[in-house]
Design an enzyme around this catalytic site. Structure first.
Site, PDB file in Angstrom:
ATOM      1  N   HIS A   6       0.809  -1.216   0.000  1.00 46.43           N
ATOM      2  CA  HIS A   6       0.000   0.000   0.000  1.00 46.43           C
ATOM      3  C   HIS A   6       0.844   1.269   0.000  1.00 46.43           C
ATOM      4  CE1 HIS A   6      -3.857   1.697  -0.320  1.00 46.43           C
ATOM      5  NE2 HIS A   6      -4.022   2.123   0.898  1.00 46.43           N
ATOM      6  N   SER A  15      -4.082   5.275  10.068  1.00 46.25           N
ATOM      7  CA  SER A  15      -3.114   6.213   9.512  1.00 46.25           C
ATOM      8  C   SER A  15      -1.825   6.190  10.323  1.00 46.25           C
ATOM      9  CB  SER A  15      -3.712   7.626   9.551  1.00 46.25           C
ATOM     10  OG  SER A  15      -2.716   8.582   9.293  1.00 46.25           O
ATOM     11  N   SER A  20      19.373   3.040  -1.767  1.00 47.43           N
ATOM     12  CA  SER A  20      19.757   3.363  -0.389  1.00 47.43           C
ATOM     13  C   SER A  20      18.842   4.430   0.202  1.00 47.43           C
ATOM     14  CB  SER A  20      21.201   3.878  -0.347  1.00 47.43           C
ATOM     15  OG  SER A  20      22.084   2.923  -0.881  1.00 47.43           O
ATOM     16  N   THR A  75      20.287   8.071  -0.119  1.00 49.84           N
ATOM     17  CA  THR A  75      20.374   8.812  -1.381  1.00 49.84           C
ATOM     18  C   THR A  75      18.990   9.216  -1.880  1.00 49.84           C
ATOM     19  OG1 THR A  75      20.248   6.787  -2.684  1.00 49.84           O
ATOM     20  CG2 THR A  75      22.455   7.592  -2.129  1.00 49.84           C
TER      21      THR A  75
END
Ligand code: NAG
Ligand code: NAG
Ligand code: NAG
Ligand code: NAG
Ligand code: NAG
Ligand code: NAG
Ligand code: NAG
Ligand code: NAG
Length: 739
Positions: free
Chosen positions: A149, A309, A670, A673
């Site tokens: 999801h 949530s 990663s 990054t």
């Protein structure tokens, strides 16, 4: 010295003796067996009574992970249905993770994929590919595909019109990497199968999820609510897979929370909180491996997250700072748009990190302490159901039925995790003449029958009555259960709310236990599985028509129908008759009228006198640990890189002084990054690579590379050319100096 020598002599002799004794005992056993056979004419009971010392028959287990990242450019991200939210780079890559278990008789496959949801089209294409590769080994009944999801993966893998519209169509370059990545993860699992064991553990995770529709939840009967401590499920269930040496092969964790820590402003592909938990667990187990590599596979699966949530600070009005309206989540000025929920972090990346870290820590603890072995047989049961006309006898006098699919007005309001842009609000039980008028003009009014069936939902889109150019919503839906010993995994084709999920688990548990074959089964819900049908709320939640109720597309009795269907599957499994279940009506596989609104990516342009890959904005010479390095290159459209799986647009390399070589330390997979693709005017574009230097990064010299492809014309023919760019070398120094 002498002693030790004699000792050794003694021991050498002893082990020789021991071996002889073993041989002797073995031969004696054989002779006793032979004697027994001769005397009694039958073999001795081969299964001694189980005791803690007697290990159970192992399963055959395989685990696999494969990159399924699609094009990180131009394609809308699947989740918030925000047309502005198109892909423009990569934060983390998307993976498919597969687990195969075999008991010698039956085989089951569970796959969890970093996608918003599995679509019917995706599942059908995967099953076709599996059929070609493996014949009847992997089928609709024994393969479960579930989505995590994440709302930050490329869309475009749907065959029903509503989803095609929000995806800019059915996009072959988007679905193919998903199909190939899923099949590859199963192939890797298939290829690594070996004897092993499964262990189970469960616990609770606090502080990582909240109910985003408490008004809906509170409409459930009080007696039912009183049975539970929370208005969300905090349970975490972990399965641990080991080989016979006890070495970990992988794990699956189920926890119910939306993967929406990355909000609707994000344009980078991201596996979100669930993906980050998987990332941390795999990095922990596969020490030294680059992300997405290493043998240990950790999957974090979605569950009954419909009203759950990760934005734990909850909603408030961003204009006034006050609480949003409890009933309809709107604000005095600005309505729904101003009511937003916030995660625990400083920004969405930080919120993703915090929630992902929490989920990872809990799963890691449960994994480490999992001692309850899961034993027994494997089962699977699957049916296709026409969800538009399921009748349910809710009591002796009342028969109810599901409806043709339709979405209510509050669907367009969105949620506090990402609202709609128009003036819709949650909790609407009456239509709006303005929007209904537009709808009637454009699409035609819903039939009276459908309106009555969905009551009290005011219908915005009567999708079940819209068939151009293809049906807007599915009629045929998969229901499926696989069991591994006493663990039952329910493949739920959508997003069940907390209470809907509890009712389903309970109904299935009762059925499994009724025949006596299952004792205290562990029933888990794998959400977003096999086909997407939006939400499944309870009848009572449906009545107040917040987003989840308005998105329960088969009407107020949708959950009752699923309870019936899943109980039916569970009964078949308990009676070992799953093989006799009628398959039900097969879903369509549309060949015609799929449309694609995404234009082909044009040729790339670059600034005069520059080359693709050239650095436009250079790195600084020195950074401290914890700083952010940024470098910008002349770039091509990443869509020109074609199938980007198993590659990287980014390399962070570290210099090794002793060998004078460069070592790859980070890729675009990663967490540290970020690869941003910035599309400018006149077909110019930039790639900015950020490296968020970890506080514990090695003190060394580094450089950053960017890889890509651009399209150009060779005469009248477009050609794709690869390019590479590289930053200057920079130094990372310690963040603290003591002088
Ligand atoms: C939301 O509900 C409140 C009452 O709780 C009401 O005053 C307000 O008008 C409603 N807003 C909308 C947009 O329906
Ligand atoms: C979405 O994320 C951005 C960047 O982290 C942040 O500035 C913004 O406030 C967030 N919005 C919401 C509603 O969380
Ligand atoms: C599903 O059921 C409806 C109502 O009975 C029927 O009209 C429709 O043709 C069925 N759909 C399929 C694909 O069988
Ligand atoms: C059956 O269910 C209906 C609808 O919930 C209810 O009105 C009716 O009283 C119930 N009948 C019995 C006998 O429980
Ligand atoms: C939404 O906006 C339209 C056009 O301004 C207006 O006619 C309609 O009443 C509004 N609906 C609501 C619920 O505010
Ligand atoms: C639908 O219901 C309305 C109001 O009850 C009625 O006027 C209309 O004729 C009905 N339409 C059809 C097609 O039956
Ligand atoms: C590009 O290079 C050529 C030749 O060196 C030069 O004449 C021209 O002015 C340069 N153009 C730009 C925009 O720098
Ligand atoms: C690319 O980067 C350069 C240097 O930072 C900037 O001047 C230019 O506007 C950028 N172009 C695009 C398309 O973002």
């Amino acid at each position: 010295m002498a002693d030790r020598k004699s000792n050794r002599k003694c021991c050498a002799l002893s082990s020789m003796e021991a071996m002889l004794m073993v041989l002797f005992v073995a031969m004696t056993t054989v002779s006793i067996t032979l004697i027994t056979l001769m005397v009694t004419g039958k073999s001795p009971d081969p299964t001694p009574p189980p005791s803690p010392e007697t290990p159970h028959q192992p399963f055959l287990i395989g685990v696999g992970r494969a990159d399924c990242t699609g094009p990180p450019a131009d394609i809308p991200l699947m989740g918030y249905a925000n047309p502005q939210q198109t892909a423009a780079g990569i934060h983390t890559r998307l993976f498919s993770r597969a687990f195969i278990v075999d008991d010698g008789q039956h085989r089951v496959v569970f796959v969890t994929v970093d996608v918003g949801m599995i679509s019917q089209r995706l599942r059908l294409e995967v099953l076709k590919a599996l059929q070609v590769k493996y014949g009847d080994l992997y089928r609709q009944d024994n393969v479960v595909l579930s989505g995590t999801h994440t709302h930050s993966g490329p869309a475009g893998y749907f065959q029903y019109t509503l989803f095609m519209i929000s995806s800019k169509g059915y996009i072959k370059s988007s679905i193919q990497p998903l199909v190939d990545g899923i099949v590859k993860s199963i192939a890797i699992a298939h290829g690594t199968m070996r004897p092993g064991r499964v262990y189970k553990n469960r616990g609770h995770l606090d502080g990582s999820s909240v109910n985003r529709s408490p008004h809906s939840y509170n409409n459930n009967p009080q007696g039912e609510r009183l049975r539970y401590e929370d208005n969300i499920d905090k349970r975490v269930v972990v399965l641990k897979f080991t080989d016979l040496d006890g070495d970990g092969m992988g794990m699956i964790s189920w926890f119910a929370v939306h993967a929406v820590s990355m909000n609707y402003t994000n344009r980078l592909l991201s596996s979100d909180n669930m993906g980050y938990a998987a990332y941390l667990m795999e990095q922990h187990k596969n020490r030294g491996a680059l992300p997405g590599q290493g043998a240990f596979v950790a999957a974090f699966s979605s569950s009954n997250l419909g009203d759950v949530s990760p934005n734990t600070r909850g909603p408030h009005c961003v204009n006034t700072g006050l609480a949003c309206d409890y009933l309809n989540s709107s604000c005095p000025d600005g309505g729904t748009r101003m009511c937003k929920a916030f995660g625990p972090g400083e920004d969405m990346f930080d919120s993703t990190r915090i929630i992902g870290l929490n989920i990872y820590r809990k799963a890691k603890e449960l994994y480490a302490n999992a001692v309850e072995e899961v034993t027994g047989v494997l089962r699977s049961a699957h049916q296709w159901v026409n969800m538009t006309d399921v009748t349910v006898h809710i009591n002796d006098t009342h028969v109810v039925s599901t409806c043709k699919p339709a979405l209510g007005h509050s669907f367009a309001a969105g949620t506090t995790d990402g609202g709609g842009d128009l003036n819709f609000t949650q909790g609407a039980v009456e239509g709006d003449p303005f929007w209904d008028g537009i709808r009637d003009t454009l699409l035609g009014p819903p039939s009276n029958q459908t309106q009555e069936c969905h009551h009290p939902k005011p219908i915005l889109f009567s999708t079940g009555e819209m068939n151009w150019p293809l049906p807007w919503h599915p009629e045929i839906v998969d229901v499926q259960i696989i069991t591994v010993g006493s663990v039952a995994v329910l493949a739920v084709p959508g997003e069940m709310t907390t209470m809907a999920g509890r009712r389903l688990r309970e109904a299935v548990k009762l059925e499994l236990e009724s025949g006596g074959a299952f004792k205290d089964p562990e029933v888990v819900i794998a959400g977003l599985s096999n086909i997407y049908t939006h939400y499944i709320s309870t009848y009572e939640e449906y009545q107040v028509q917040r987003y989840e109720g308005a998105s329960t597309i088969y009407g107020p009795h949708t959950l009752s129908a699923y309870l019936l269907k899943f109980a039916h599957l569970a009964r078949a499994i308990a009676q070992d008759k799953a093989g006799d279940l009628p398959p039900g009506p097969p879903p369509p596989f549309f060949e015609k009228n799929l449309f694609n609104l995404l234009p082909t990516a044009p040729v790339d342009k670059k600034p005069d006198n520059s080359t693709f890959g050239e650095v436009l904005q250079q790195v600084l010479p020195v950074y401290r640990q914890g700083d952010v390095v940024s470098v910008t290159f002349v770039a091509g459209n990443p869509r020109h890189s074609g199938d980007v799986r198993d590659g990287s647009f980014v390399a962070v390399e570290m210099h090794d002084n002793s060998s004078d070589t460069w070592t790859l330390v980070h890729t675009d997979a990663s967490w540290e990054t970020r690869f941003h693709w910035l599309k400018g005017p006149n077909r110019h574009s930039n790639a900015t690579v950020e490296w968020h230097i970890p506080p514990n990064a090695a003190i060394a010299a580094y450089r950053i590379k960017h890889f890509g492809h651009y399209k150009t014309m060779k005469g009248l023919r477009p050609v794709i050319v690869s390019y590479e760019g590289m930053s200057d070398v920079f130094q990372v120094v310690a963040s603290f100096y003591y002088e």
